[in-house]
Design a protein around this motif. Sequence first.
Motif, PDB file in Angstrom:
ATOM      1  N   SER A   1       6.748   9.983  -2.824  1.00  0.00           N
ATOM      2  CA  SER A   1       5.357   9.549  -2.869  1.00  0.00           C
ATOM      3  C   SER A   1       5.053   8.896  -4.211  1.00  0.00           C
ATOM      4  O   SER A   1       5.422   9.424  -5.272  1.00  0.00           O
ATOM      5  N   ASN A   2       4.367   7.764  -4.175  1.00  0.00           N
ATOM      6  CA  ASN A   2       3.919   7.116  -5.408  1.00  0.00           C
ATOM      7  C   ASN A   2       2.857   7.924  -6.119  1.00  0.00           C
ATOM      8  O   ASN A   2       2.592   7.709  -7.305  1.00  0.00           O
ATOM      9  N   VAL A   3       2.208   8.833  -5.400  1.00  0.00           N
ATOM     10  CA  VAL A   3       1.219   9.705  -6.040  1.00  0.00           C
ATOM     11  C   VAL A   3       1.880  10.500  -7.161  1.00  0.00           C
ATOM     12  O   VAL A   3       1.322  10.651  -8.252  1.00  0.00           O
ATOM     13  N   LEU A   4       3.091  11.005  -6.906  1.00  0.00           N
ATOM     14  CA  LEU A   4       3.802  11.772  -7.928  1.00  0.00           C
ATOM     15  C   LEU A   4       4.116  10.909  -9.140  1.00  0.00           C
ATOM     16  O   LEU A   4       3.963  11.334 -10.279  1.00  0.00           O
TER      17      LEU A   4
ATOM     18  N   ASN B   1       0.834  -1.199   0.000  1.00  0.00           N
ATOM     19  CA  ASN B   1       0.000   0.000   0.000  1.00  0.00           C
ATOM     20  C   ASN B   1       0.873   1.254   0.000  1.00  0.00           C
ATOM     21  O   ASN B   1       1.882   1.337   0.687  1.00  0.00           O
ATOM     22  N   ASP B   2       0.449   2.193  -0.794  1.00  0.00           N
ATOM     23  CA  ASP B   2       1.201   3.437  -0.923  1.00  0.00           C
ATOM     24  C   ASP B   2       1.106   4.266   0.353  1.00  0.00           C
ATOM     25  O   ASP B   2       0.045   4.407   0.950  1.00  0.00           O
ATOM     26  N   ALA B   3       2.219   4.815   0.755  1.00  0.00           N
ATOM     27  CA  ALA B   3       2.241   5.718   1.905  1.00  0.00           C
ATOM     28  C   ALA B   3       1.824   7.121   1.445  1.00  0.00           C
ATOM     29  O   ALA B   3       2.179   7.562   0.371  1.00  0.00           O
ATOM     30  N   THR B   4       1.062   7.778   2.244  1.00  0.00           N
ATOM     31  CA  THR B   4       0.613   9.124   1.912  1.00  0.00           C
ATOM     32  C   THR B   4       1.295  10.139   2.830  1.00  0.00           C
ATOM     33  O   THR B   4       1.455   9.901   4.017  1.00  0.00           O
ATOM     34  N   ILE B   5       1.684  11.257   2.262  1.00  0.00           N
ATOM     35  CA  ILE B   5       2.512  12.196   3.028  1.00  0.00           C
ATOM     36  C   ILE B   5       2.065  13.658   2.935  1.00  0.00           C
ATOM     37  O   ILE B   5       2.578  14.505   3.654  1.00  0.00           O
ATOM     38  N   PHE B   6       1.143  14.002   2.057  1.00  0.00           N
ATOM     39  CA  PHE B   6       0.843  15.407   1.793  1.00  0.00           C
ATOM     40  C   PHE B   6       0.048  16.107   2.893  1.00  0.00           C
ATOM     41  O   PHE B   6       0.079  17.328   2.987  1.00  0.00           O
ATOM     42  N   LYS B   7      -0.681  15.354   3.697  1.00  0.00           N
ATOM     43  CA  LYS B   7      -1.607  15.960   4.645  1.00  0.00           C
ATOM     44  C   LYS B   7      -0.955  17.005   5.542  1.00  0.00           C
ATOM     45  O   LYS B   7      -1.516  18.070   5.790  1.00  0.00           O
ATOM     46  N   GLY B   8       0.241  16.750   6.034  1.00  0.00           N
ATOM     47  CA  GLY B   8       0.882  17.688   6.941  1.00  0.00           C
ATOM     48  C   GLY B   8       1.776  18.705   6.277  1.00  0.00           C
ATOM     49  O   GLY B   8       2.410  19.515   6.969  1.00  0.00           O
ATOM     50  N   LEU B   9       1.843  18.706   4.938  1.00  0.00           N
ATOM     51  CA  LEU B   9       2.775  19.577   4.244  1.00  0.00           C
ATOM     52  C   LEU B   9       2.150  20.892   3.785  1.00  0.00           C
ATOM     53  O   LEU B   9       2.855  21.772   3.293  1.00  0.00           O
TER      54      LEU B   9
ATOM     55  N   TYR C   1      -6.976  11.785  -1.279  1.00  0.00           N
ATOM     56  CA  TYR C   1      -6.634  13.019  -0.564  1.00  0.00           C
ATOM     57  C   TYR C   1      -5.272  13.541  -1.032  1.00  0.00           C
ATOM     58  O   TYR C   1      -5.118  14.720  -1.381  1.00  0.00           O
ATOM     59  N   ASP C   2      -4.297  12.659  -1.049  1.00  0.00           N
ATOM     60  CA  ASP C   2      -2.948  13.057  -1.440  1.00  0.00           C
ATOM     61  C   ASP C   2      -2.884  13.544  -2.881  1.00  0.00           C
ATOM     62  O   ASP C   2      -2.218  14.533  -3.187  1.00  0.00           O
ATOM     63  N   GLU C   3      -3.548  12.841  -3.770  1.00  0.00           N
ATOM     64  CA  GLU C   3      -3.473  13.219  -5.188  1.00  0.00           C
ATOM     65  C   GLU C   3      -4.103  14.579  -5.431  1.00  0.00           C
ATOM     66  O   GLU C   3      -3.592  15.375  -6.226  1.00  0.00           O
ATOM     67  N   ARG C   4      -5.203  14.882  -4.739  1.00  0.00           N
ATOM     68  CA  ARG C   4      -5.830  16.189  -4.941  1.00  0.00           C
ATOM     69  C   ARG C   4      -4.918  17.316  -4.454  1.00  0.00           C
ATOM     70  O   ARG C   4      -4.813  18.359  -5.090  1.00  0.00           O
ATOM     71  N   ILE C   5      -4.237  17.109  -3.331  1.00  0.00           N
ATOM     72  CA  ILE C   5      -3.313  18.133  -2.845  1.00  0.00           C
ATOM     73  C   ILE C   5      -2.142  18.280  -3.815  1.00  0.00           C
ATOM     74  O   ILE C   5      -1.705  19.401  -4.119  1.00  0.00           O
ATOM     75  N   ALA C   6      -1.621  17.166  -4.321  1.00  0.00           N
ATOM     76  CA  ALA C   6      -0.506  17.231  -5.267  1.00  0.00           C
ATOM     77  C   ALA C   6      -0.909  17.970  -6.538  1.00  0.00           C
ATOM     78  O   ALA C   6      -0.137  18.777  -7.075  1.00  0.00           O
ATOM     79  N   ARG C   7      -2.116  17.723  -7.014  1.00  0.00           N
ATOM     80  CA  ARG C   7      -2.584  18.426  -8.212  1.00  0.00           C
ATOM     81  C   ARG C   7      -2.719  19.921  -7.956  1.00  0.00           C
ATOM     82  O   ARG C   7      -2.385  20.747  -8.810  1.00  0.00           O
ATOM     83  N   VAL C   8      -3.231  20.274  -6.788  1.00  0.00           N
ATOM     84  CA  VAL C   8      -3.381  21.688  -6.437  1.00  0.00           C
ATOM     85  C   VAL C   8      -2.013  22.367  -6.409  1.00  0.00           C
ATOM     86  O   VAL C   8      -1.845  23.491  -6.909  1.00  0.00           O
ATOM     87  N   LEU C   9      -1.010  21.716  -5.840  1.00  0.00           N
ATOM     88  CA  LEU C   9       0.323  22.294  -5.789  1.00  0.00           C
ATOM     89  C   LEU C   9       0.916  22.446  -7.189  1.00  0.00           C
ATOM     90  O   LEU C   9       1.550  23.463  -7.498  1.00  0.00           O
TER      91      LEU C   9
ATOM     92  N   GLY D   1     -11.804  19.483   0.720  1.00  0.00           N
ATOM     93  CA  GLY D   1     -11.611  20.349  -0.427  1.00  0.00           C
ATOM     94  C   GLY D   1     -10.213  20.928  -0.343  1.00  0.00           C
ATOM     95  O   GLY D   1      -9.651  21.073   0.750  1.00  0.00           O
ATOM     96  N   ALA D   2      -9.618  21.252  -1.480  1.00  0.00           N
ATOM     97  CA  ALA D   2      -8.265  21.803  -1.486  1.00  0.00           C
ATOM     98  C   ALA D   2      -8.121  22.807  -2.618  1.00  0.00           C
ATOM     99  O   ALA D   2      -8.751  22.670  -3.667  1.00  0.00           O
ATOM    100  N   ASP D   3      -7.290  23.797  -2.392  1.00  0.00           N
ATOM    101  CA  ASP D   3      -7.006  24.781  -3.440  1.00  0.00           C
ATOM    102  C   ASP D   3      -5.720  25.529  -3.090  1.00  0.00           C
ATOM    103  O   ASP D   3      -5.194  25.408  -1.979  1.00  0.00           O
ATOM    104  N   THR D   4      -5.249  26.304  -4.048  1.00  0.00           N
ATOM    105  CA  THR D   4      -4.038  27.082  -3.848  1.00  0.00           C
ATOM    106  C   THR D   4      -4.302  28.272  -2.928  1.00  0.00           C
ATOM    107  O   THR D   4      -5.428  28.769  -2.832  1.00  0.00           O
TER     108      THR D   4
END
Length: 331
Positions: free
Chosen positions: A244-247, A42-50, A134-142, A316-319
């Motif tokens: 992150s594997n999301v990237l 399973n992929d580890a997720t890391i974006f939540k706290g960044l 969750y992680d992928e949406r934050i990565a896309r927003v960034l 929800g996420a945005d810049t």
Amino acid sequence: MTFSAFQGNNVVDGSRTPSQDYETRYATSLKLFSGEVFNAFNDATIFKGLVRNYSLRGGKSKQFLLTGKLSSGYHTPGTPIGPDAGLKSNEKTIIMDDLLYSSQFIYDLDEMLSQWSARSEISKQIGEALALHYDERIARVLAKGATESSVVTGEPGGFQVNIGAGNTNDAQAIVDGFFEAAAVLDERSAPADGRCAVLSPRQYYSLISSVDTNILNREIGNSQGDMNSGKGLYSIAGIRIYKSNVLAGMYGTNFSSDVSGENNDYKVDCSALAGLVFHKEAAGTLEAIGPSIETTSGDYHVQYQGDLIVGKLAMGADTLRVSVAGSIQAA
């Protein structure tokens, strides 16, 4: 309520139909001397706290005030001091996406005949499915923030650092890109604390293994982990590095389609994306319902002879401050 096909946790392909014979229906059920069930990695997720995280209660959106900078000057004797030009400001609004869910039905008989704990594994998989979303949406927003203009007049927008076509996994090119990104963040007065970069695992390990570039001599010591653990690379140019594997899944993809249920804009072209470099202020997330698991019982269980396990998340996420949102491009 009807189910066209219950999910069979003991069937190899996960399906369950009335026409299946006994061996197909219980393909992975208890067998003497059988081997262990191998769980998928399973992929580890890391974006939540960044990035900035906020809870939302009693409203449908959250507004953020963004401001520019004031200037200073010298006083001329004998002249009155008047007001300088007004402080430029604007706002960004993050709204909630629709309720996200992941679910599985567990049939009682399948569970009784199974040699592994279906409930614990399914709950784990549901939670991680939500976390990956969750992680992928934050990565896309960034990634999107690196291409956006600032909503505040006179403030710089996002930035991109080009390391050259075909250099996605080139360690020295990535390091050079980090130093260029660090210079941009310095020029834009981004605080040193909170600077992050996210790479694919292959890029991350390429940095660790490339001793000929002096990356290890410069960045790995007693306080920065070790090569054997895979956690040896802590930071480059003051930018803390994560993998992150999301990237890896986003590289080479143009996310250009609207998705039903997504009320924020997550569309971004990642065709040449080769990493993210940003400060924590670059983006924000809202959570109305954190990741959670619910299981049916009572009358539902009696009627269907099983339980439905549902995981849910409302976010929800945005810049936000796009001047400190950057990406590495291999173009």
